[in-house]
Enzyme design. Structure first.
Site: not given
Ligand code: NDP
Ligand code: 2IT
Length: 451
Positions: A130, A170
């Site tokens: 990461k 992420d």
């Molecule tokens: P984005 O940046 O697209 O969206 C994140 C969302 O979560 C936003 O709405 C944000 O709001 C909110 N958020 C972030 N931090 C906080 C906080 N401290 N408290 C409350 N809300 C918060 O990220 P992703 O959708 O990509 O990721 C979301 C989750 O999914 C994370 O845990 C990530 O690790 C996990 N994930 C992502 C993957 C991917 O492919 N993208 C794969 C697997 C897991 P704000 O705008 O206010 O910050």
């Molecule tokens: O938490 C996760 O699995 C991700 N943010 C996606 C990682 C990736 O390499 O696609």
């Protein structure tokens, strides 16, 4: 857990905490895995002798670096960059990059540790890593984000490559950031390879990668629900977050017949009692991805909805909850509120969104509960499919990628069932996912000697 195993867990955690002071998220992630796998480890003493777990919690490499850049006012800014290369036993390091003001070494290490087991579960050959920075894209111009990404990649490119380490998105890193990062990587290395995933479709990206985490979580939920003769049809679903994972989890759940009633960001949540439809989801996508606005603006467009500033969605009555924002966003109080409101299924789209106390409450109540490393693995799995397409220089159709994604999520569900089913028939998805991932990585570590 027998006395010997409990002692092993306690002394392991005491040593880990002393050696990695202040890294509370990392301690939390390790403890959860250790509690699942300790009985297995103590029943195979060679795993103890070979110090497999001691090696798994020590990153193979941690890179920390200065990221200087100049903002639009001409002022110099300095952020801190990270890449934690945790484990490369079953493939090149693989995992996302997070840009958020809260990013620190503990968060990077917990995510890289989780990623190692998640990637093992996908059935694809990927190690765990990461990266990220305490840089927040919120409120920054496109040019500032570009300059930051270019500076970040100027250092990171020394440590990554298509067969070494393949970053992706992420929190705070989506298509725009991956574009800027890829452009700088290509410029500095003079090579066009699949070293980043989540790329644009015209330059090596895979169809369905943007959708894959949210869609995959819904496919996984379908398998969970089927164990109780249920489906999404007619169910009320709470989604937290409004980013990549939340948007696509909400979209797929809605298309599978659910009524999805909430989204959130770090400022509050929106409750739409009528549920989202295609038009509303498109509005949210445009609001977040193009205008980079806040969820509270939703109620200006759809006045029947309510905005709750400073709150999380978990007090709303539901059948299914899909936390898709960030770590520790469901605490014990939230977990109790969910169960009191009728929730019988929690599917994690985010990484570690439930605190250990919340997980205990879900499992004691015997509701369906899946940890992120199982249910959100569709994102990194589709990144793995993007790597394959880049290597063979082909571009698969959306249908081909979706079929792979379905199969992978179903295989992960099978693995959880195989290793997590308890005597009374309850599927402990935490134990199942941790044990299945651990057995694969630990076995490969044994094969490869003391490295
Ligand atoms: P984005 O940046 O697209 O969206 C994140 C969302 O979560 C936003 O709405 C944000 O709001 C909110 N958020 C972030 N931090 C906080 C906080 N401290 N408290 C409350 N809300 C918060 O990220 P992703 O959708 O990509 O990721 C979301 C989750 O999914 C994370 O845990 C990530 O690790 C996990 N994930 C992502 C993957 C991917 O492919 N993208 C794969 C697997 C897991 P704000 O705008 O206010 O910050
Ligand atoms: O938490 C996760 O699995 C991700 N943010 C996606 C990682 C990736 O390499 O696609």
């Amino acid at each position: 857990m027998d006395k010997f195993t409990q002692k092993y867990v306690d002394s392991f955690m005491a040593e880990l905490t002393a050696k990695n002071p202040g890294e509370s998220e990392f301690h939390q992630a390790v403890k959860e895995v250790l509690e699942s796998v300790a009985p297995y480890i103590t029943s195979y003493p060679h795993l103890l002798d070979l110090k497999i777990m001691e090696r798994m919690v020590e990153p193979e490499r941690v890179i920390m670096f200065r990221v200087p850049w100049i903002d639009d006012r001409g002022e110099v800014q300095v952020n801190r960059g990270y890449r934690v290369q945790m484990n490369s036993t079953i493939g090149p390091y693989k995992g996302g990059i997070r840009f958020h003001s809260s990013v620190n070494l503990s968060i990077m290490k917990f995510l890289a540790f989780e990623q190692t087991f998640k990637n093992a579960l996908t059935t694809l050959p990927m190690g765990g890593a990461k990266g990220g920075s305490d840089f927040s894209p919120r409120g920054k111009s496109d040019n500032e984000v570009m300059r930051f990404c270019q500076s970040f990649m100027t250092e990171l490119q020394k440590h990554i490559g298509q067969d070494t380490d393949v970053p992706a998105g992420d929190i705070g890193v989506g298509g725009r950031e991956i574009g800027f990062l890829f452009g700088q990587y290509k410029r500095l290395r003079d090579e066009f390879t699949g070293t980043l995933t989540g790329k644009g479709l015209a330059w090596g990206g895979s169809l369905l990668r943007p959708e894959a985490t949210g869609y995959g979580a819904c496919y996984f939920a379908q398998s969970m629900l089927a164990t109780r003769g249920k489906s999404f049809e007619g169910q009320t679903v709470l989604v937290s977050g409004a980013g990549n994972v939340a948007q696509h989890a909400a979209q797929k759940a809605m298309r599978l017949g659910a009524k999805v009633v909430t989204i959130s960001d770090s400022d509050g949540f929106v409750y739409d009692p009528d549920g989202f439809d295609e038009e509303k989801i498109n509005f949210i996508k445009e609001l977040k991805n193009v205008r980079r606005g806040r969820v509270k603006e939703y109620v200006n467009q759809y006045p029947n909805a309510q905005y709750f500033p400073g709150e999380r969605p978990w007090k709303i009555k539901c059948d299914i909850a899909m936390p898709c924002a960030t770590q520790n966003e469901i605490n014990a109080e939230n977990a109790k509120a969910l169960i009191a409101g009728g929730c019988y299924c929690v599917v994690e789209g985010a990484n570690m969104p439930s605190t250990p106390e919340a997980i205990e409450i879900f499992q004691k109540a015997k509701i369906l509960y899946s940890p992120g490393k199982a249910s959100n693995a569709g994102g990194v799995a589709t990144s793995g499919l993007e790597m394959t397409q880049n290597s063979i220089r082909q571009h698969w159709t959306a249908q081909e990628v979706d079929e792979y994604l379905h199969r992978i999520m179903s295989d992960i569900h099978d693995a959880c069932t195989k290793y997590g089913t308890e005597e009374d028939g309850y599927i402990n998805y935490v134990k199942g996912a941790n044990l299945a991932g651990f057995i694969k990585v630990a076995g490969a570590m044994v094969d490869q000697g003391i490295v």
